[in-house]
Structures are given as C-alpha cells and as structure tokens.
Design a protein around this motif. Structure first.
Motif, PDB file in Angstrom:
ATOM      1  N   ASP A 103       0.829  -1.200   0.000  1.00  0.00           N
ATOM      2  CA  ASP A 103       0.000   0.000   0.000  1.00  0.00           C
ATOM      3  C   ASP A 103       0.861   1.246   0.000  1.00  0.00           C
ATOM      4  OD1 ASP A 103      -2.639  -0.657  -0.139  1.00  0.00           O
ATOM      5  OD2 ASP A 103      -3.142   0.352   1.738  1.00  0.00           O
ATOM      6  N   GLY A 155       3.186  -9.197  -1.814  1.00  0.00           N
ATOM      7  CA  GLY A 155       2.952  -8.533  -0.546  1.00  0.00           C
ATOM      8  C   GLY A 155       1.510  -8.106  -0.373  1.00  0.00           C
ATOM      9  N   ARG A 156       0.696  -8.468  -1.331  1.00  0.00           N
ATOM     10  CA  ARG A 156      -0.702  -8.098  -1.239  1.00  0.00           C
ATOM     11  C   ARG A 156      -1.406  -9.046  -0.272  1.00  0.00           C
ATOM     12  NH1 ARG A 156      -3.563  -4.866  -4.583  1.00  0.00           N
ATOM     13  NH2 ARG A 156      -5.744  -4.845  -3.982  1.00  0.00           N
ATOM     14  N   VAL A 157      -2.343  -8.521   0.470  1.00  0.00           N
ATOM     15  CA  VAL A 157      -3.099  -9.345   1.404  1.00  0.00           C
ATOM     16  C   VAL A 157      -4.585  -9.142   1.158  1.00  0.00           C
ATOM     17  CG1 VAL A 157      -3.637  -9.768   3.816  1.00  0.00           C
ATOM     18  CG2 VAL A 157      -1.311  -9.213   3.155  1.00  0.00           C
ATOM     19  N   GLU A 224     -12.939 -11.038  -8.073  1.00  0.00           N
ATOM     20  CA  GLU A 224     -13.310  -9.679  -7.734  1.00  0.00           C
ATOM     21  C   GLU A 224     -12.142  -8.721  -7.825  1.00  0.00           C
ATOM     22  OE1 GLU A 224     -15.134  -9.106  -3.935  1.00  0.00           O
ATOM     23  OE2 GLU A 224     -17.014  -9.820  -4.790  1.00  0.00           O
ATOM     24  N   ARG A 225     -11.024  -9.174  -7.368  1.00  0.00           N
ATOM     25  CA  ARG A 225      -9.864  -8.303  -7.373  1.00  0.00           C
ATOM     26  C   ARG A 225      -9.106  -8.393  -8.687  1.00  0.00           C
ATOM     27  NH1 ARG A 225      -9.630  -4.349  -3.536  1.00  0.00           N
ATOM     28  NH2 ARG A 225     -10.839  -5.096  -1.789  1.00  0.00           N
ATOM     29  N   LYS A 229      -7.467  -2.190  -8.520  1.00  0.00           N
ATOM     30  CA  LYS A 229      -7.626  -0.847  -8.006  1.00  0.00           C
ATOM     31  C   LYS A 229      -6.629   0.101  -8.667  1.00  0.00           C
ATOM     32  CE  LYS A 229      -7.310   0.402  -3.584  1.00  0.00           C
ATOM     33  NZ  LYS A 229      -7.175   0.207  -2.127  1.00  0.00           N
ATOM     34  N   PHE A 232      -4.869   7.715  -7.963  1.00  0.00           N
ATOM     35  CA  PHE A 232      -4.238   8.839  -8.641  1.00  0.00           C
ATOM     36  C   PHE A 232      -3.877   9.918  -7.639  1.00  0.00           C
ATOM     37  CE2 PHE A 232      -7.446  12.122  -8.446  1.00  0.00           C
ATOM     38  CZ  PHE A 232      -8.617  11.411  -8.258  1.00  0.00           C
ATOM     39  N   ALA A 233      -3.033  10.811  -8.053  1.00  0.00           N
ATOM     40  CA  ALA A 233      -2.653  11.947  -7.208  1.00  0.00           C
ATOM     41  C   ALA A 233      -2.246  13.096  -8.102  1.00  0.00           C
ATOM     42  CB  ALA A 233      -1.495  11.566  -6.285  1.00  0.00           C
ATOM     43  N   GLU A 255     -12.042   9.755 -11.409  1.00  0.00           N
ATOM     44  CA  GLU A 255     -12.723   9.097 -10.297  1.00  0.00           C
ATOM     45  C   GLU A 255     -13.478   7.858 -10.726  1.00  0.00           C
ATOM     46  OE1 GLU A 255     -14.909  11.983  -8.029  1.00  0.00           O
ATOM     47  OE2 GLU A 255     -13.062  12.491  -6.972  1.00  0.00           O
ATOM     48  N   GLN A 257     -13.054   4.486 -11.758  1.00  0.00           N
ATOM     49  CA  GLN A 257     -12.052   3.426 -11.851  1.00  0.00           C
ATOM     50  C   GLN A 257     -12.083   2.757 -13.216  1.00  0.00           C
ATOM     51  OE1 GLN A 257     -10.122   2.097  -9.027  1.00  0.00           O
ATOM     52  NE2 GLN A 257     -10.623   4.044  -8.106  1.00  0.00           N
TER      53      GLN A 257
END
Lengths: 339, 339
Positions: A103, A155-157, A224-225, A229, A232-233, A255, A257
DNA sequence: CTTGGCACTCGGGAACACAGAGTGCTAGAC
DNA sequence: GTCTAGCACTCTGTGTTCCCGAGTGCCAAG
C-alpha cells in the motif's frame, strides 16, 4: 515530402508551444531557434506542415499550434526521452525506499510521480494475475466464522470473513489450512481455480460443505480483485494548467475506476515495459480530448504486474514526462523485486 | 435587536442565495417569500442585518450575500436538518450492504456521500485506537522471515514482513503465535504496548531476541497507523461549483492527508456523534476560505471510531447536506457494528 | 529554392455609453 | 413608533465601436 528542415520546424513549434503556451509565429521561430533561414521560408514550411495536418492555426492570422498528429510525429521521431538528473534519481530512491508495505509503495509512487511531473499521476495496483500464492490462512473468529487471508508474493493481502454452514472446531480449521497450503503454496493465482477444483472430492465427506463454502469465497476473492484498483494523485496540478474547458470531465474520468482502467489498459502493447503514449483524440474517452497519457508497465523482473503513468494536457513536455515515468517505473520495479 | 422578522429575512436571504447563487435584493425577497411587508421594510431590516455583520453587499447597489457569521446563525438557529427521502435511504442501505471488507465499506461510503451531496466527501478510516485485537497471525515465509498479520474487530488487517535475527522453525513460530494470541486476543489496541511489555521475560531466554524483533514491529505498526488514512471522492463536483478562485488550493488541501486530517479533527467536539459544521473562515487553513465542512463521527455503538464529512462551498445547502452526512454516518455505523 | 515586400485578416484590449437592479433616505400613513 | 411609497443615486455588466499588432499568404525578384 517532409524534408529535414520541415521536421526541424515542427520540432521547434512543439517545443516553443509547450514552453510558452502561445501559438508560435514564423518570425519568433526563425529567431529563437537558429534555423538559418528567413521567416518567409519558415512560413512556406509551415504551410506545408499544415497541409499535411501536423499543425493548425486557432484562427486566421495567429501563430500555429501542433495538432495531435503533430505531437505524435514529435514523440515518435523528433524527440528523445530525457533522463532525470542525478539529484532527482537519488530523491526517488530515498523516497521509495522508506515504504513499509505494498500500500505504502503504491501511495508513495503515485505522489512521487505527480510531484516529479507536475501532472496527474496514475498507478495501478499490481494485479494478482501473475502473482503466486505465498500463504493461505484461516483464522477462526467464532464458532461458525472464519477469516480467510490470502497472501501473495507481491505482498498483497486479501481477507474475507466467511460464514460457515456448520460449527467447526479449530483443529479441523487448522487441518484445512494445512491442506489448502499444501495444495496452493507457490502456485500462480491464475491456476488456483483449476487446482482446487477436485479438492472436495479428495477430502472426507463430512468436510465437503465447509470446504465448498471456503473455496467459493476464495474464488470470488480472486475474480473480484482481478480488475484492479487504481489510485491517482496530483489533481491540483490540473487546476494550474490552463485546462479550463473540460476540467470537470477530466476529474470525473479520474474518479471512474473503470474509465481509468481502460485508459491505462489501452496503452498496453506487446512489449509492456515499453513507454506508450496516447495523445489527445487517440484516447477513446470523450472527456479526455485535450489530454495525453504517458504510461508503462512495471513489476519485478519480466513479470509486468501492472501499469503506471501520467495524465496531462496534450501540450506537455513529452521528453521530460517520459523520462520521469520510465525512471519511476524502474525504481518501483526494483523495490518490488527486493521485498 | 434581532426580532423575528429580521431572522426570517436572514433565513430567506440564505435560502435564496444558496439556490440562485446571486446576491438577493429586497424586492425579489419580499415577493418570493410571502413576508407580508414591503420591499422598503425589508431594506430596513437588511440594513440592520448588515450593521450586525450577518450579510454584506459585494458592491454598492447589488443584492446582499450572507457572511460566514450569517451562515453560522442560519445553521445554529434558523434551519433544521432535513431528513432524506425514503428512496434515498433505501439506496444508501443497498449500496452499503454490498461491501465485502473494510476497504470496500470506506470506498463505497465516500463515493455514496459524494454522489448524494454533489460535493466532495471525506472519510477517515476507522482508527485503531478504540479497536480491539481479534487475532494475531504469524506466517512463516522463509527460514528467517515471517509475516505478521494483525486483525482487528473493525475488520482492519495490518501486515508487515519481519526479518528475524536467526533461523526459527515453524513449530516455534506456531508456539509464539499461540502465546501472542493468548496475551492479546480481545484486548484494546491501546493496551497492547503495556500488555506485551513483560512478555520477553516470561519466555525462555533463547526466544527473546526473536520475540523482541517481532514485538518491535508490532508496536511500530500500531503507532504508524495511529494517524490514519483519509480518502476523498467527488472532486469533480468542485469543478461544477463556480469555485473558480482557489480551486487549486482546495485540491491541494484534499491531497494533503495532514491538512485534511486536521480539518476533520478540528470539528471534533465533546459529543463526537453530533454534527459539526465549520464555515468558511472558521477553518484555520488559508486555502479553504470559501469552503465549509460538515462532519460527524461514526462507528459502532458508542465507540466513535472515526469521522466522515463533506466539504463544499460556504454557499451550500446546509440542511440537506447535514441530513445526508448524518444518515450516511448512521448507516455506516450499523454496517460496521454488524460485521 | 529562398527572400523581402506588401496587402489582408482577425483577435483582443481600451474607451464609452447605457440599461437595470438595488440601495439609502426622507416624508407621509397607520 | 413602525411601515410604506417615492425618488435620486450608484454601481456592475454588457454591448458597441475602434484600433493596434501579430501573423499570414502571395508575388516577384535574387
């Protein structure tokens, strides 16, 4: 048709327009870039370039402005990706090195890219598709409730609470966990459905309802995943640019996705690690006429796990932007590979 | 000083200005709201209100516009929170009910709120402070590597990869896990540091270095996430409002977690579940003159876990906005309590 | 093929006038 | 004392006109 000098003129137009944001005229051009020819000659070349659709005039008797086609030619043939300065590289490195988990890596990356390019940065979370299972955990929460935790090599959970059809003691849960891990550990996520398909049959009859419930949630989690995801920034940078028209559209696109997803996805080519650029109307989405997207894949090794990039006005500094995107992608890939 | 009718006039001014976005004059006022008095009388009242600082004129001889002080009075004494329609309630319920995990709840909430209010919604992730430990998991990844997974009663999952100082077999890990869970299960996160403080001493000497490493990471996780994540949505709605001046500032504030944090935090009062409104200049942050924040706490039961709210122009429909914020907060709290 | 010259076009800014909305004030009505 | 009506005044926003200048396209000469 387009000799050397005409190309030089086009390049000069793009560069000037990008830096001044004003239509560029023949006189100024001939002066600033030492083209060794007179404004009149430049005008002739411009007429030719306009004929071919590379530049256009906002109105009769104002300077020329590059068209999308003009930018395209510029990007493809007239410019070189500009590498970052040493200071910038070091800044990237130290900034990303401080990340504590996936994250955090993604968040830092997107901010970094936005700041570096002074534009809107977009980063897709590493997709599960190519990842492998590192561990599956079943945590008993209550008599008929367990939490499924899926840990991947990136490293994704992922976690889900599961309501079981019957009361199951902890020892049975522990056993199931062992079975699942034996079955899945180290396997690619894409193979999971296949691998677990005959699992119920290999277990005692009394376990089957429970296992079936768990597996259905597990598979659900995967699909689903699957569409991932995106974050943005740097939206503030949009306000700085003289976007004016369409700012709302751009924000809306960011906005959504789904839209964003498609935009990044569209840029995928056969060699995902290459930089791809989509200019203005090359983007299918209507609200994004007037914006370009520079993107590339990233991920550890040959595994291109996801994409990241930058969105900005077509009138952007492509060489610099491309350099920043490429550099950031490389560093993130390194970080991911190391962790 | 301010009799009934003057208050009615102020209320009317706020309402009209909010809906038309134009300075409101005495004549239009006397007509639209049946005040039973002539424009001239209204003018007198307006003069009084202006004297007291509740309204102001953009320039001589244009209508009046409420000041921040005027909005404040309106919010405090002249308006009632407007409940949502049945259809809206049902929409909220079904939309939130579909959430699969905490992340999903937060994402859905922020989008929902943005859509409902047509403004920028802001949601703080439930803070760990009041949560309790539901489970601690240690997952062996390699000889000298384990993953620490911390699951809280709010459904939050924190994970960290830990490099161990020595090789540790899986059975020892399993043992440590059991010890940790026995020690922490069900305890409040705030108590964790205290609870684990004497843990190393209660274990065999040979385990202590390993435990110390694990505990240090665990504690680090707690403090790091203590200042929490905030997400927002609906930035596109800003472009719609005639913000013009300061849009950039607002976007910048939104992307600064710290600023956003402070803004939501500032709204905390002694009864966190109450709606708090900060109007325009009541916000310390300079870039947010011209914007108001409507916020409230949410969380299961009396446990106010975090805050959510809406940010929009001071010229907003407070009753409706407040209704939406309150309703969404309630539903989210329900959802969180149930899961 | 390049260059200098020249007439033409058009956008944008300055100056100006004007209508309309809204105010404050004063004097009279209830 | 409070409300109302009338009136003169003051703004902003808008439309019009005008003009300047940058930039072009074309043509004829080097």
């Amino acid at each position: 048709m387009l000799d050397e000098r005409k190309l030089a003129v086009l390049r000069a137009i793009v560069e000037d327009y990008v830096s001044t944001n004003e239509p560029v005229g023949s006189k100024a051009l001939a002066e600033r870039h030492n083209l060794k020819v007179s404004p009149a000659t430049v005008r002739n070349d411009m007429a030719a370039l306009e004929e071919e659709g590379y530049i256009t005039q906002p109105h009769t008797s104002a300077g020329r402005v590059p068209t999308d086609k003009g930018y395209r030619l510029f990007v493809d043939r007239l410019s070189q990706v500009k590498p970052l300065s040493g200071a910038e590289r070091r800044a990237i490195e130290t900034f990303l090195a401080g990340a504590v988990d996936l994250d955090d890596v993604v968040t830092r990356t997107v901010r970094l890219l936005a700041q570096l390019t002074r534009q809107v940065a977009v980063v897709q979370y590493p997709t599960l598709t190519r990842s492998t299972v590192r561990h599956v955990e079943l945590v008993p929460l209550a008599e008929r409730r367990v939490m499924l935790v899926l840990i991947t090599n990136t490293g994704r959970v992922e976690q889900r609470v599961i309501e079981l059809p019957e009361v199951v003691e902890d020892t049975r849960i522990a056993h199931l966990r062992a079975v699942l891990n034996a079955c899945l550990d180290g396997c690619g996520l894409v193979n999971v459905p296949e691998l677990v398909s005959d699992l119920p049959e290999r277990l005692p009859v009394e376990d089957r309802p429970v296992v079936a419930t768990i597996l259905s949630v597990l598979l659900e989690t995967l699909v689903e995943r699957h569409d991932e995801k995106i974050v943005f920034a740097g939206a503030a940078n949009l306000a700085g640019a003289d976007f004016s028209v369409g700012l709302r559209d751009v924000l809306e696109a960011l906005e959504e996705q789904v839209v964003l997803m498609r935009l990044l996805g569209e840029t995928t080519s056969d060699t995902p690690s290459a930089l791809t650029v989509r200019i203005g109307s090359e983007n299918a989405y209507t609200g994004l006429r007037g914006t370009s997207i520079v993107a590339t894949g990233y991920g550890s090794g040959d595994n291109q796990l996801a994409r990241l990039g930058v969105l900005g006005p077509t009138r952007m500094d492509y060489p610099v932007t491309m350099g920043a995107v490429r550099a950031v992608a490389r560093y993130v890939s390194q970080i991911l590979a190391a962790s």
